[in-house]
Design an enzyme around this catalytic site. Structure first.
Site, PDB file in Angstrom:
ATOM      1  N   ASP A  94      -4.774   4.429  -1.178  1.00 18.23           N
ATOM      2  CA  ASP A  94      -5.538   5.213  -0.709  1.00 18.23           C
ATOM      3  C   ASP A  94      -5.806   6.555  -2.019  1.00 18.23           C
ATOM      4  OD1 ASP A  94      -2.495   7.367  -2.909  1.00 18.23           O
ATOM      5  OD2 ASP A  94      -2.720   5.733  -2.479  1.00 18.23           O
ATOM      6  N   ASP A 128      -1.478  -1.173  -1.400  1.00 22.67           N
ATOM      7  CA  ASP A 128      -0.994  -0.735  -2.402  1.00 22.67           C
ATOM      8  C   ASP A 128      -0.161  -0.058  -2.024  1.00 22.67           C
ATOM      9  OD1 ASP A 128      -1.046   1.382  -4.675  1.00 22.67           O
ATOM     10  OD2 ASP A 128      -1.351   2.873  -3.140  1.00 22.67           O
ATOM     11  N   ASP A 144       1.978   3.354  -2.757  1.00 23.41           N
ATOM     12  CA  ASP A 144       1.793   4.684  -2.663  1.00 23.41           C
ATOM     13  C   ASP A 144       1.219   5.691  -2.467  1.00 23.41           C
ATOM     14  OD1 ASP A 144       4.817   5.655  -4.505  1.00 23.41           O
ATOM     15  OD2 ASP A 144       3.501   4.831  -6.162  1.00 23.41           O
TER      16      ASP A 144
END
Length: 229
Positions: free
Chosen positions: A174, A22, A24
């Site tokens: 995240d 991922d 961001d």
């Protein structure tokens, strides 16, 4: 923290054939921009900004809007999402690499890996450039999928493009939506940062300084997770 999540108290080793990253919150810290833009959007629609920020991370913007304004036509969400993407792409103030990301990305150059992000291609390019991180050759962006995370489509496409079985991939994420997507794809998920621990990743580390990737002669990648100091 869910019982299924492991934060290593001693070095832990995972093996994989490919890594799916991922962007961001995982390799790029863009929280400052995300929070600026989405706070303004929430206030303009009479919503509580703090509540809005609870569902923003990990999803494409139209999917966030659909959760926050469930009665609104989908075409309106897509139109406003296009405006939001343009604003976020133009605003890179405060975009920095997650701790350890530069060394981590340098260590996996030439190894099988892909970027799997809810950002579109322009936003991904802007943020990776602002954070001075190399753009992976294989990338799955918003334009590449028909469904936003937590749908597993993006991670499954990343694995397919790399020619690696999903079970042999490790995801770095995240957000709750991203962790759910990786697990739904049949992959192990290493949660990165403070948001991740509450969402049941396979393992959790505070940032990428805790991750070391070592390739072996047979193409297997060894991921060593070191415990927090």
């Amino acid at each position: 923290m869910p019982a299924s999540t492991t934060t290593p108290t001693a070095p832990a080793v995972f093996t994989a054939r490919a890594l799916l990253l991922d962007m961001d919150g995982t390799i790029v810290n863009s929280d400052a921009v995300v929070e600026r833009c989405w706070r303004e959007w929430a206030v303009s629609h009479g919503l509580d900004p703090q509540e809005a920020l609870k569902v923003v991370h990990g999803r494409q913007g139209y999917a966030t809007m659909a959760i926050l304004l469930p009665e609104r036509p989908v075409e309106v969400n897509h139109a406003e999402n296009a405006e939001m993407l343009a604003r976020e792409t133009a605003d890179t103030d405060g975009v920095v690499p997650v701790p350890g990301a530069p060394a981590f990305m340098a260590s996996i150059q030439g190894l099988p890996h892909a970027l799997v992000t809810s950002a579109d291609a322009a936003l991904a390019e802007a943020r990776m450039t602002a954070a001075a991180l190399p753009m992976p050759r294989v990338r799955v962006t918003a334009e590449s999928v028909g469904a936003s995370k937590p749908d597993p489509e993006g991670f499954l496409k990343g694995a397919a493009e790399l020619g690696v079985d999903p079970a042999d991939c490790v995801v770095f994420e995240d957000s709750g939506a991203g962790i759910a997507a990786g697990l739904a794809a049949g992959m192990r998920v290493i949660g990165i940062g403070p948001r991740a621990a509450a969402h049941g990743p396979t393992a959790h580390v505070p940032d990428l300084t805790a991750v070391r990737v070592t390739p072996t002669a047979d193409g297997t990648l060894h991921l060593t997770l070191t415990p927090p100091a």
